[in-house]
Design a protein around this motif. Structure first.
Motif, PDB file in Angstrom:
ATOM      1  N   GLY A 151      47.940  33.934  44.625  1.00 28.60           N
ATOM      2  CA  GLY A 151      46.186  34.608  44.322  1.00 28.60           C
ATOM      3  C   GLY A 151      45.840  34.566  43.498  1.00 28.60           C
ATOM      4  O   GLY A 151      44.043  33.840  43.560  1.00 28.60           O
ATOM      5  N   SER A 180      45.761  41.005  47.663  1.00 28.08           N
ATOM      6  CA  SER A 180      45.814  39.614  46.238  1.00 28.08           C
ATOM      7  C   SER A 180      44.951  37.990  46.898  1.00 28.08           C
ATOM      8  O   SER A 180      43.878  37.953  45.379  1.00 28.08           O
ATOM      9  CB  SER A 180      47.209  39.229  45.762  1.00 28.08           C
ATOM     10  N   LYS A 215      41.288  40.532  45.357  1.00 25.04           N
ATOM     11  CA  LYS A 215      41.482  39.718  44.199  1.00 25.04           C
ATOM     12  C   LYS A 215      41.239  39.010  43.842  1.00 25.04           C
ATOM     13  O   LYS A 215      40.864  38.378  42.020  1.00 25.04           O
ATOM     14  CB  LYS A 215      42.766  40.983  43.307  1.00 25.04           C
ATOM     15  N   SER A 216      41.865  37.455  44.469  1.00 20.56           N
ATOM     16  CA  SER A 216      41.322  36.709  43.907  1.00 20.56           C
ATOM     17  C   SER A 216      40.209  36.051  43.493  1.00 20.56           C
ATOM     18  O   SER A 216      39.382  35.397  43.014  1.00 20.56           O
ATOM     19  CB  SER A 216      41.980  35.325  44.778  1.00 20.56           C
TER      20      SER A 216
END
Length: 496
Positions: A145, A174, A177-178
């Motif tokens: 991520g 992830s 969210k990255s």
């Protein structure tokens, strides 16, 4: 010892014995020299004695291990615990410098050499796994991520007016969210259902590019490895689209290195269109501790830009772990693991198919997914979460890890975005299901144990649903199941 030391030893021990010992050492040194000259993974794995000699030789090149070193700086590689020093083979300085994770450190020639050799071996393995035209790669001490975030931040300088990242949906936090962490707005492209498979909606991707304008799109963020019934994105078509509109293309290849189909997609995408970088996890593909990833690409200059974006020095632990692993396995050992993984996928598929048919369920038909499988849970009361989630709880209690039970209609909010049908990669997938994957290192006995425990758990949940006339034998089985669950849960509770 060097030649002079061996010569001095001949005055103490028979010269014939010393020369024999000298030749034995030369055999170790020959392997090390070939590694440094060729920068490729040896075909056959090294013995631990060769590995330890190599690591010791590298470690004593770092200033913290110099005899009589006088350090007066703020970072001199001092370690309070000898146990910590041994855990890291006395590589204390890490890798890179403040301006570039790939740069050589004056205080740490050995650690720098370790870093260079590791990156070279990993590049060789990526080619062996199927991406022959990869130009450059480096190991970064962050999981997938954050490594994707680093790629997006590097693209920011190339496309300052871009705000959006187009992302064919995959329900893994992830990944989402990255993009948010990098300061961009993810544009979720819903998948289309083709048979049982969820596939990339190419028309929706192109329509969104036209709507937002190519210059405002930072990149397309595609995925290879994923949980069934989601299958790898249509990388070739996306790569062609990226080339046509002049949009970068970043591929999340988290555990795709172990699957030749995923690597073939990346190679083909780069051949016919545009792929700027692809990111894969170290732990998932090389069986090392969590904490590292590989960022690779087809443009050497761009991969170097990403490495320069990493701020400060970095931990050498992920590089050290994968170096030791690859030298222990050799390229033949890694190829053997890849072959065995394919065999385990076929075996798991066969066993799961037999089990599903016994319960009037079926294995979803997802031929484009080479790692993950899914079995329907339609004979459970799938419109009530309790039965479906109970199956997952019972498997976990029986120490089955990695299996995912996906109920209908779960809702999850991630970084402000609400996903309907979360974990199923679609708002309204037709059925609840259970996932299982055949990843690298899996053994046949693990498949057998999983099928046996799944069979017991499924029967227990079905019996609990059908309480109208359980019968005396069913009652005894239920009590036995409850006792098993209680015993394991009690052990877990004591541990925790």
């Amino acid at each position: 010892m060097n030649r002079e030391s061996f010569a001095a030893g001949e005055r103490l021990v028979s010269p014939a014995y010393v020369r024999q010992g000298c030749e034995a050492r030369r055999s170790h040194e020959h392997l090390i020299r070939l590694l440094l000259e060729k920068g490729k993974c040896p075909e056959d794995g090294w013995e631990e004695s060769t590995l330890e000699l190599f690591l010791q030789e590298l470690a004593i090149m770092d200033s913290n291990n110099f005899l009589g070193n006088c350090g007066v700086g703020e970072r001199e590689g001092r370690v309070a615990s000898s146990l910590v020093a041994r855990r890291h083979y006395r590589f204390i300085h890490g890798i890179g410098r403040s301006g570039d994770i790939a740069a050589v450190q004056p205080k740490a020639a050995g650690s720098s050499l370790l870093n260079k050799i590791t990156n070279s071996l990993v590049l060789d393995i990526i080619k062996l796994a199927g991406v022959q035209t990869v130009a450059n790669c480096f190991v970064v001490p962050m999981a997938t991520g954050m490594s994707l975030t680093l790629c997006f931040l590097t693209l920011r300088h190339k496309r300052p007016g871009a705000k959006y990242i187009l992302w064919p949906r995959i329900d893994q936090k992830s990944c989402f969210k990255s993009m948010v962490t990098a300061g961009f707005e993810p544009v979720v492209i819903e998948n289309v259902l083709e048979g049982d498979e969820l596939r990339t909606d190419l028309n929706a991707v192109e329509a969104k590019i036209q709507e937002l304008g190519p210059d405002r799109v930072l990149c397309i963020h595609s995925t290879t490895s994923c949980f069934a019934p989601r299958v790898p994105d249509r990388l070739e078509e996306l790569a062609v689209m990226c080339a046509r509109f002049g949009i970068p293309h970043i591929v999340n290849n988290a555990y795709g290195m172990q699957a030749s189909k995923c690597m073939h997609l990346i190679q083909q995408g780069a051949r016919v269109g545009r792929i700027d970088a692809f990111v894969q996890s170290l732990d998932k593909n090389f069986m090392v501790p969590v904490g590292g990833a590989i960022i690779a690409g087809f443009n050497d200059a761009f991969i170097q830009e990403i490495s320069k974006m990493y701020p400060g020095r970095a931990s050498a632990s992920p590089s050290l772990d994968v170096l030791i692993t690859l030298l222990s396995l050799g390229s033949n050992g890694y190829k053997r693991l890849l072959k065995e993984r394919k065999e385990m996928f076929s075996y798991l598929s066969s066993r799961l198919k037999t089990l599903s048919e016994a319960f009037n369920e079926r294995v979803l038909h997802t031929p484009h997914n080479p790692i993950s499988l899914a079995m329907t849970l339609q004979t459970l009361d799938e419109h009530q979460d309790k039965a479906v989630t109970q199956l997952g709880s019972m498997l976990f209690t029986r120490q089955v890890s990695g299996a995912r039970v996906v109920p209908l209609g779960a809702v999850q909010t991630v970084s402000g975005h609400t996903f309907r049908g979360f974990m199923s990669h679609a708002d309204d997938y037709p059925c609840a299901y259970l996932n299982a994957a055949a990843a690298i290192g899996m053994q046949a006995q693990e498949v057998d144990s999983f099928i046996k425990r799944l069979d017991k758990c499924f029967r227990a949940v079905r019996k609990e649903q059908n309480t109208a006339s359980p019968g005396p034998q069913a009652g005894r089985d239920d009590r036995a199941e409850d006792a098993d669950v209680g015993e394991v849960a009690g052990k877990l509770e004591n541990v925790l």
